[in-house]
Design a protein around this motif. Structure first.
Motif, PDB file in Angstrom:
ATOM      1  N   PHE A 175      -4.452 -51.725 -19.255  1.00  0.00           N
ATOM      2  CA  PHE A 175      -4.021 -50.328 -19.131  1.00  0.00           C
ATOM      3  C   PHE A 175      -2.679 -50.258 -18.420  1.00  0.00           C
ATOM      4  CE2 PHE A 175      -3.448 -46.257 -17.190  1.00  0.00           C
ATOM      5  CZ  PHE A 175      -3.925 -45.357 -18.135  1.00  0.00           C
ATOM      6  N   ASN A 214       0.732 -48.755 -19.997  1.00  0.00           N
ATOM      7  CA  ASN A 214       1.260 -47.562 -19.346  1.00  0.00           C
ATOM      8  C   ASN A 214       2.716 -47.761 -18.933  1.00  0.00           C
ATOM      9  OD1 ASN A 214       1.176 -44.951 -18.303  1.00  0.00           O
ATOM     10  ND2 ASN A 214       0.377 -45.609 -16.324  1.00  0.00           N
ATOM     11  N   VAL A 272      -1.313 -44.175 -24.263  1.00  0.00           N
ATOM     12  CA  VAL A 272      -1.717 -45.508 -23.814  1.00  0.00           C
ATOM     13  C   VAL A 272      -2.999 -45.935 -24.521  1.00  0.00           C
ATOM     14  CG1 VAL A 272      -2.572 -46.853 -21.860  1.00  0.00           C
ATOM     15  CG2 VAL A 272      -0.577 -45.365 -21.565  1.00  0.00           C
ATOM     16  N   PHE A 273      -3.994 -45.068 -24.490  1.00  0.00           N
ATOM     17  CA  PHE A 273      -5.275 -45.404 -25.118  1.00  0.00           C
ATOM     18  C   PHE A 273      -5.138 -45.548 -26.639  1.00  0.00           C
ATOM     19  CE2 PHE A 273      -7.366 -43.690 -21.178  1.00  0.00           C
ATOM     20  CZ  PHE A 273      -8.074 -44.843 -20.872  1.00  0.00           C
ATOM     21  N   TRP A 324      -3.749 -48.929 -27.326  1.00  0.00           N
ATOM     22  CA  TRP A 324      -4.796 -49.919 -27.038  1.00  0.00           C
ATOM     23  C   TRP A 324      -5.821 -49.949 -28.177  1.00  0.00           C
ATOM     24  CZ3 TRP A 324      -7.291 -50.192 -21.487  1.00  0.00           C
ATOM     25  CH2 TRP A 324      -7.938 -51.427 -21.332  1.00  0.00           C
ATOM     26  N   ILE A 379     -12.917 -47.221 -18.770  1.00  0.00           N
ATOM     27  CA  ILE A 379     -12.288 -48.151 -19.709  1.00  0.00           C
ATOM     28  C   ILE A 379     -13.332 -48.960 -20.463  1.00  0.00           C
ATOM     29  CG2 ILE A 379     -10.864 -50.239 -19.836  1.00  0.00           C
ATOM     30  CD1 ILE A 379      -9.036 -48.974 -17.725  1.00  0.00           C
TER      31      ILE A 379
END
Length: 455
Positions: free
Chosen positions: A231, A235, A262-263, A266, A426
């Protein structure tokens, strides 16, 4: 000699005190640490009031006494290096050291109750906010007199990371290490892979590895904290260092669009990441890379390179690259490069002898002694000469030195309660990276942040 033994640190997590005014100045302190060995040397300028010390100054009065040292250096390789350091400290100061080693995660989970109970004289801990947090709670003793003797051995960045919000020093730093993407040189050469420098190249390489029958990215998060690093880097690559630090201090809400981005990135990467991560420890993920069943692994040298040493894997074949650029505005300017060191318990029974040990540890020769065995971290002392540095360590110094700023890792930059909350969030994201779940998890993170940062 150092007696390495094992003892418990208590089972309760203890209360999680309010952050209150602890946030003030933390981001600046963490941002100063942009080097290690090379980083701190590059920006070093000794205080005129600081005095260099080649060892402990109170040897005559403390010789023959004993101090206890609570240690989270539980992994075999790190435990060996720490034993060498404490043995050398005994030789220098004539103070005997008894090391009480506890599993790394257990130590961290129970640190509050440990310090409030019957702690050892000295204990291993982390620089920056995590140090400031316990200093502000009155659970550690200031080390200004120690720093009067060792201050000339460090640059201003190291001193700032060791300074509490009251202006006093509470930590003697030892090393730091970068979080980077590891790979085996022979595997890349055999398969004609090229090191990626951009996000698109990284994803393309991961796809190619999957087609070739490899696990593209070895990954494990049973311990909870490893995924925090992923993360962090996403970020900082997407939103920048200042955004990262503001998010960690809740000056930016977790529902912000930048967090969603960010997510989302990912989630794009997860199909190429080792499945079942929430049930796997990081050591097993590293073994997958060692066995060349996986092509890459993003984690710290303090873990991956150390595991290669423990497993007697081919460390010379291991190499790394810094996480690729996602947003060209930030390039590869930032990374996590946590700094570890040592603190003095408020309830220490042998303060003078403990300070004598710290005065030795805060020297270049002490760091060099530790690094004779440690083949994964890099020292912080000015002008440090370590003939034993391998290629990984030399590259670590260079790459950390290129950074405009480094973070200390989410569970060190954020309130401990918030970091713990994000571990659960997370892990839920890893299980379900859908857009709807991301939005739900962001709302949960924000609700918890409001409760934590306003209590």
């Amino acid at each position: 000699m150092s007696d390495v033994e094992t003892s418990g640190i208590g089972t309760g997590s203890g209360p999680s005190p309010s952050r209150r005014n602890l946030l003030r100045g933390v981001a600046g302190a963490a941002g100063l640490a942009a080097v290690s060995g090379g980083l701190l040397t590059a920006c070093s300028s000794s205080d005129s009031s600081d005095k260099k010390s080649g060892g402990s100054g109170g040897t005559a009065s403390v010789a023959g006494s004993t101090v206890t040292f609570g240690s989270n250096y539980s992994d075999p390789a790190a435990k060996t290096a720490f034993a060498a350091l404490t043995t050398a400290a005994t030789t220098s100061s004539k103070v005997k050291v008894t090391v009480n080693t506890v599993d790394h995660n257990t130590f961290q989970d129970n640190i509050t109750s440990y310090l409030q109970g019957t702690p050892d004289d000295l204990f291993t801990w982390f620089a920056g906010y995590r140090m400031q947090y316990f200093a502000a709670q009155g659970l550690a003793q200031p080390l200004d007199d120690v720093w009067e003797k060792i201050g000339g051995n460090f640059g201003p960045a190291a001193k700032q990371l060791s300074t509490g919000l009251d202006g006093h020093q509470y930590l003697v730093p030892l090393y730091n290490y970068p979080w980077v993407v590891f790979y085996n040189k022979s595997e890349f050469a055999k398969r004609h892979y090229t090191v990626p420098t951009t996000w698109d190249e990284y994803v393309t390489l991961a796809k190619k590895m999957k087609t070739d029958g490899l696990i593209p990215i070895a990954f494990a998060d049973k311990d909870g904290w490893p995924a925090l690093g992923t993360f962090d880097i996403l970020n900082m690559r997407i939103n920048g260092y200042d955004y990262h630090m503001k998010l960690m201090s809740h000056k930016i809400p977790w529902t912000d669009a930048g967090v969603a981005t960010v997510f989302q990135h990912w989630a794009e990467l997860l199909p190429y990441t080792q499945s079942g991560a929430n049930g796997r420890i990081w050591q097993d993920a590293a073994k997958t890379l060692e066995a060349k069943q996986a092509g890459m692994m993003f984690q710290g040298t303090n873990q991956v390179a150390a595991q290669y040493v423990t497993d007697k894997a081919n460390l010379d074949d291991l190499d790394f690259f810094t996480f690729p650029t996602v947003n060209p505005k930030w390039g590869q300017d930032y990374m996590d490069a946590p700094t570890d060191g040592f603190m003095l318990s408020k309830k220490a029974k042998n303060t003078d002898a403990a300070k004598a040990i710290l005065e030795y540890i805060g020297t270049g020769p002490a760091e060099a002694e530790y690094l004779k065995t440690d083949q994964w971290d890099v020292g912080l002392a000015n002008g440090l000469q370590v003939p034993t540095y391998n290629a990984i360590q030399k590259k670590s110094v260079a790459e950390i030195g290129k950074c405009k700023a480094v973070a200390q890792f989410m569970d060190r930059d954020a309130d401990p309660a918030m970091a713990k909350a994000m571990i659960s969030i997370i892990q839920k994201f890893i299980d379900d990276p859908s857009t709807g779940n991301i939005a739900s998890l962001q709302k949960s993170a924000e609700q918890q942040a409001k409760a934590i940062y306003t209590s």
